[in-house]
Design a protein around this motif. Structure first.
Motif, PDB file in Angstrom:
ATOM      1  N   SER A  28       0.629  -1.322   0.015  1.00 44.29           N
ATOM      2  CA  SER A  28       0.075   0.085  -0.055  1.00 44.29           C
ATOM      3  C   SER A  28       0.967   1.305  -0.049  1.00 44.29           C
ATOM      4  N   GLU A  31      -1.035   4.434  -1.311  1.00 43.59           N
ATOM      5  CA  GLU A  31      -2.585   4.215  -0.917  1.00 43.59           C
ATOM      6  C   GLU A  31      -2.405   5.241   0.393  1.00 43.59           C
ATOM      7  N   ARG A  33      -3.528   5.703   4.066  1.00 47.33           N
ATOM      8  CA  ARG A  33      -3.544   4.922   5.079  1.00 47.33           C
ATOM      9  C   ARG A  33      -4.899   4.976   5.686  1.00 47.33           C
ATOM     10  N   GLY A  34      -5.449   3.549   6.169  1.00 47.72           N
ATOM     11  CA  GLY A  34      -6.706   3.470   6.599  1.00 47.72           C
ATOM     12  C   GLY A  34      -7.935   3.456   5.504  1.00 47.72           C
ATOM     13  N   ASP A  38      -6.140   0.000   1.704  1.00 43.75           N
ATOM     14  CA  ASP A  38      -4.840  -0.075   2.500  1.00 43.75           C
ATOM     15  C   ASP A  38      -4.667  -1.515   2.778  1.00 43.75           C
ATOM     16  N   SER A  40      -1.596  -2.561   4.114  1.00 41.43           N
ATOM     17  CA  SER A  40      -0.370  -2.294   4.736  1.00 41.43           C
ATOM     18  C   SER A  40      -0.361  -3.221   6.312  1.00 41.43           C
ATOM     19  N   TRP A  41      -1.656  -3.446   6.772  1.00 40.65           N
ATOM     20  CA  TRP A  41      -1.840  -4.348   8.060  1.00 40.65           C
ATOM     21  C   TRP A  41      -1.449  -5.706   7.723  1.00 40.65           C
ATOM     22  N   ASN A  44       2.287  -6.051   6.842  1.00 36.32           N
ATOM     23  CA  ASN A  44       3.211  -5.674   8.115  1.00 36.32           C
ATOM     24  C   ASN A  44       2.637  -6.767   9.357  1.00 36.32           C
TER      25      ASN A  44
END
Length: 67
Positions: A28, A31, A33-34, A38, A40-41, A44
């Motif tokens: 992401s 993108e 965030r949120g 997204d 990324s969660w 990560n």
């Protein structure tokens, strides 16, 4: 350095990537965030925590840590 393969579950196409070369859709990087796009969660909290030889599957891909 962590190294991964990403294999498309239908077409079988495989790419290798590292932290620096991971696909933008996965990290992401471009993108907000949120936002609903997204991921990324997932990157990560799941992909980056894989041990060598472990995999995680999505609806479309299998991601495996190889180094």
């Amino acid at each position: 350095m962590k190294k991964f393969t990403l294999t498309h579950n239908t077409f079988g196409k495989t790419i290798e990537f590292t932290f620096e070369t991971a696909p933008d859709w996965l990290t992401s990087a471009n993108e907000v965030r949120g936002s609903t796009m997204d991921n990324s969660w997932f990157y990560n909290d799941y992909v980056q925590k894989l041990e060598v030889g472990q995999s995680v599957e999505t609806d479309i891909h299998t991601i495996t840590r190889i180094e």
